[in-house]
Scaffold this active site. Structure first.
Site, PDB file in Angstrom:
ATOM      1  N   ARG A  22      19.719  25.581  50.296  1.00  0.00           N
ATOM      2  CA  ARG A  22      18.371  26.075  49.722  1.00  0.00           C
ATOM      3  C   ARG A  22      18.603  27.332  48.629  1.00  0.00           C
ATOM      4  NH1 ARG A  22      17.380  31.363  52.855  1.00  0.00           N
ATOM      5  NH2 ARG A  22      19.371  31.794  53.914  1.00  0.00           N
ATOM      6  N   TYR A 151      27.877  45.422  49.683  1.00  0.00           N
ATOM      7  CA  TYR A 151      27.513  44.409  49.188  1.00  0.00           C
ATOM      8  C   TYR A 151      28.375  44.245  47.666  1.00  0.00           C
ATOM      9  CZ  TYR A 151      24.947  40.677  46.624  1.00  0.00           C
ATOM     10  OH  TYR A 151      24.609  39.352  45.980  1.00  0.00           O
ATOM     11  N   LYS A 155      31.434  42.354  45.815  1.00  0.00           N
ATOM     12  CA  LYS A 155      31.239  41.467  44.474  1.00  0.00           C
ATOM     13  C   LYS A 155      32.015  42.289  43.294  1.00  0.00           C
ATOM     14  CE  LYS A 155      27.945  38.677  45.655  1.00  0.00           C
ATOM     15  NZ  LYS A 155      28.092  37.368  45.477  1.00  0.00           N
ATOM     16  N   THR A 184      14.237  34.270  45.600  1.00  0.00           N
ATOM     17  CA  THR A 184      14.887  33.440  46.757  1.00  0.00           C
ATOM     18  C   THR A 184      14.154  33.956  47.986  1.00  0.00           C
ATOM     19  OG1 THR A 184      16.718  34.514  46.932  1.00  0.00           O
ATOM     20  CG2 THR A 184      16.736  32.713  45.551  1.00  0.00           C
TER      21      THR A 184
END
Length: 233
Positions: A22, A151, A155, A184
């Protein structure tokens, strides 16, 4: 005629896309489908039903990427891999003060350690094809923001992993893609958590990012696209 079609299909380069069921992963699958044999990853087979119905020539590759025994078994049949797109990941956001050891562990596990292990296991197949590793990073991999610490740490680490892989495996091409925020379902959840109204026009379209990835993969072999940064206009 069918035999010729099957033979032509077998000669196409093979691309494995994690998180291919997805969002951005599905957009990348659609973009690469005309020229590649696709292996589409997801945690479960159910998560791939929709994209496999849309792209019936693709093959599902359901495996939990943090179950390293299962991953090792799943990669065993792959002898040659032209393209590896690391798209799967999670975004568990919050301030440092509100964070937990669980959040840090799970975020780094999914967004960095699982990427490193899958790449390591696939190195023989990638070497056999002089392959291309594409790391879907983030603007957060270049600049951290408040509320995004775990996060961003993952990254930033992913960018360092790509830099090291590029040096250690000179026969491979390694591209870090740093898109801004993308329209998204994950983005909708993030914006809802921020307490804001969702406006898709503020974000990059998944198809735009997917086209950029295909362009990087199709860059002639005399060039090495190492980092690509995209921002919403």
């Amino acid at each position: 005629m069918q035999q010729e079609a099957d033979s032509a299909r077998r000669k196409r380069p093979v691309a494995l896309i994690t998180g291919g069921g997805r969002g951005l992963g599905a957009a990348i699958a659609r973009e690469l489908a005309p020229g590649h044999r696709l292996l589409l990853g997801a945690r479960t087979a159910a998560g791939l039903e929709s994209i496999l119905a849309e792209l019936p020539d693709a093959t599902g590759w359901p495996v939990e990427l943090t179950d390293y025994d299962a991953v090792a078994a799943a990669v065993r049949p792959i002898e040659r891999l032209d393209v590896l797109v690391h798209n799967a990941g999670i975004a568990d956001l919050g301030t440092i003060a509100e964070s937990s050891v669980r959040q840090w562990r799970e975020t780094l596990e999914a967004n960095l350690i699982a990427v490193a292990e899958l790449t390591r296991l696939l190195l023989p197949a990638l070497r056999a094809a002089n392959g291309h590793v594409v790391l879907i990073n983030s603007g957060a991999g270049l600049r951290a923001h408040a509320g995004w610490a775990s996060y961003a740490a993952g990254k930033f680490g992913l960018r360092a992993f790509g830099d090291a892989l590029r040096l250690e495996e000179p026969a491979l091409r390694v591209t870090s893609i740093h898109p801004g925020r993308i329209d998204t379902d994950m983005q909708r959840a993030i914006v809802a958590g921020e307490g804001r109204a969702y406006d898709p026009n503020q974000f990059l379209r998944p198809e735009t990012v997917a086209r950029t990835i295909r362009t990087a993969i199709e860059t002639p072999g005399d060039a090495h696209p190492t980092e690509i940064v995209l921002r919403p206009r």
